[in-house]
Design a protein around this motif. Structure first.
Motif, mmCIF file in Angstrom:
data_model
loop_
_atom_site.group_PDB
_atom_site.id
_atom_site.type_symbol
_atom_site.label_atom_id
_atom_site.label_comp_id
_atom_site.label_asym_id
_atom_site.label_seq_id
_atom_site.Cartn_x
_atom_site.Cartn_y
_atom_site.Cartn_z
ATOM 1 N N LYS A 1 0.830 -1.210 0.000
ATOM 2 C CA LYS A 1 0.000 0.000 0.000
ATOM 3 C C LYS A 1 0.861 1.256 0.000
ATOM 4 N N MET A 2 1.967 1.226 0.724
ATOM 5 C CA MET A 2 2.861 2.380 0.732
ATOM 6 C C MET A 2 3.526 2.560 -0.634
ATOM 7 N N GLU A 3 3.793 1.473 -1.339
ATOM 8 C CA GLU A 3 4.324 1.550 -2.706
ATOM 9 C C GLU A 3 3.329 2.264 -3.625
ATOM 10 N N LYS A 4 2.044 1.981 -3.449
ATOM 11 C CA LYS A 4 1.019 2.621 -4.271
ATOM 12 C C LYS A 4 0.870 4.094 -3.920
ATOM 13 N N ILE A 5 1.058 4.438 -2.658
ATOM 14 C CA ILE A 5 0.957 5.830 -2.212
ATOM 15 C C ILE A 5 2.146 6.649 -2.711
ATOM 16 N N LYS A 6 3.259 5.991 -2.955
ATOM 17 C CA LYS A 6 4.506 6.668 -3.316
ATOM 18 C C LYS A 6 4.358 7.595 -4.521
ATOM 19 N N ALA A 7 3.529 7.249 -5.465
ATOM 20 C CA ALA A 7 3.381 8.058 -6.673
ATOM 21 C C ALA A 7 2.843 9.459 -6.369
ATOM 22 N N THR A 8 1.896 9.555 -5.468
ATOM 23 C CA THR A 8 1.287 10.848 -5.168
ATOM 24 C C THR A 8 1.847 11.506 -3.916
ATOM 25 N N HIS A 9 2.447 10.715 -3.030
ATOM 26 C CA HIS A 9 2.965 11.243 -1.764
ATOM 27 C C HIS A 9 4.360 10.668 -1.482
ATOM 28 N N PRO A 10 5.380 11.138 -2.209
ATOM 29 C CA PRO A 10 6.729 10.579 -2.008
ATOM 30 C C PRO A 10 7.302 10.839 -0.612
ATOM 31 N N THR A 11 6.899 11.924 0.028
ATOM 32 C CA THR A 11 7.385 12.215 1.373
ATOM 33 C C THR A 11 6.865 11.189 2.375
ATOM 34 N N ALA A 12 5.620 10.787 2.220
ATOM 35 C CA ALA A 12 5.051 9.769 3.101
ATOM 36 C C ALA A 12 5.778 8.434 2.900
ATOM 37 N N TYR A 13 6.124 8.135 1.667
ATOM 38 C CA TYR A 13 6.872 6.900 1.405
ATOM 39 C C TYR A 13 8.266 6.980 2.011
ATOM 40 N N ALA A 14 8.893 8.133 1.937
ATOM 41 C CA ALA A 14 10.216 8.312 2.553
ATOM 42 C C ALA A 14 10.133 8.106 4.065
ATOM 43 N N VAL B 1 -2.429 9.988 4.774
ATOM 44 C CA VAL B 1 -1.096 10.599 4.698
ATOM 45 C C VAL B 1 -0.998 11.746 5.693
ATOM 46 N N HIS B 2 -2.047 12.539 5.799
ATOM 47 C CA HIS B 2 -2.050 13.620 6.784
ATOM 48 C C HIS B 2 -1.901 13.056 8.199
ATOM 49 N N GLU B 3 -2.588 11.973 8.484
ATOM 50 C CA GLU B 3 -2.490 11.351 9.802
ATOM 51 C C GLU B 3 -1.099 10.760 10.043
ATOM 52 N N ILE B 4 -0.456 10.278 8.991
ATOM 53 C CA ILE B 4 0.927 9.801 9.119
ATOM 54 C C ILE B 4 1.839 10.964 9.483
ATOM 55 N N TYR B 5 1.657 12.095 8.808
ATOM 56 C CA TYR B 5 2.468 13.276 9.104
ATOM 57 C C TYR B 5 2.234 13.734 10.544
ATOM 58 N N VAL B 6 1.002 13.716 10.991
ATOM 59 C CA VAL B 6 0.691 14.106 12.364
ATOM 60 C C VAL B 6 1.333 13.118 13.345
ATOM 61 N N HIS B 7 1.267 11.835 13.001
ATOM 62 C CA HIS B 7 1.862 10.804 13.864
ATOM 63 C C HIS B 7 3.363 11.056 14.063
ATOM 64 N N PHE B 8 4.036 11.455 13.003
ATOM 65 C CA PHE B 8 5.471 11.716 13.078
ATOM 66 C C PHE B 8 5.780 13.189 13.295
ATOM 67 N N LYS B 9 4.724 13.968 13.593
ATOM 68 C CA LYS B 9 4.826 15.393 13.928
ATOM 69 C C LYS B 9 5.531 16.206 12.864
ATOM 70 N N MET B 10 5.164 15.924 11.612
ATOM 71 C CA MET B 10 5.683 16.715 10.492
ATOM 72 C C MET B 10 4.584 17.682 10.069
ATOM 73 N N VAL B 11 4.938 18.915 9.900
ATOM 74 C CA VAL B 11 3.977 19.923 9.486
ATOM 75 C C VAL B 11 4.398 20.456 8.136
ATOM 76 N N PHE B 12 3.460 20.456 7.205
ATOM 77 C CA PHE B 12 3.733 20.990 5.860
ATOM 78 C C PHE B 12 2.809 22.142 5.580
#
Length: 88
Positions: free
Chosen positions: A30-43, A77-88
């Motif tokens: 699933k993360m491989e599929k997300i990589k196309a639109t959200h490379p930061t989340a995949y990183a 993806v937004h929830e992943i960023y919140v989980h890792f406390k990344m703000v964009f």
């Protein structure tokens, strides 16, 4: 009937021993599929792969994610960023 049961058990054991059907494989695909639109989340996934696989809440969210629904992907993806406390 017993032979069929043994063959089914053998097939299931081979399938899971190769890694298919496991939670980790589902998260990775699933993360491989997300990589196309959200490379930061995949990183983030690559950097914190152990956290994605061991954190019950995060792993369950990814496993249940419908990657065909872009709004659901964006929310996850937004929830992943919140989980890792990344703000964009």
């Amino acid at each position: 009937m017993m032979l069929l049961d043994i063959l089914l058990d053998l097939f299931i054991n081979i399938y899971t021993s190769l890694g298919y059907g496991t939670k980790e494989h589902k998260i990775e695909s699933k993360m491989e599929k997300i990589k196309a639109t959200h490379p930061t989340a995949y990183a983030l996934y690559v950097k914190h792969q152990a956290a994605f696989e061991t954190d019950e809440l995060l792993s369950e969210k990814i496993v249940r994610l419908n990657v065909k629904n872009q709004k659901a992907v964006d929310t996850a993806v937004h929830e992943i960023y919140v989980h890792f406390k990344m703000v964009f």
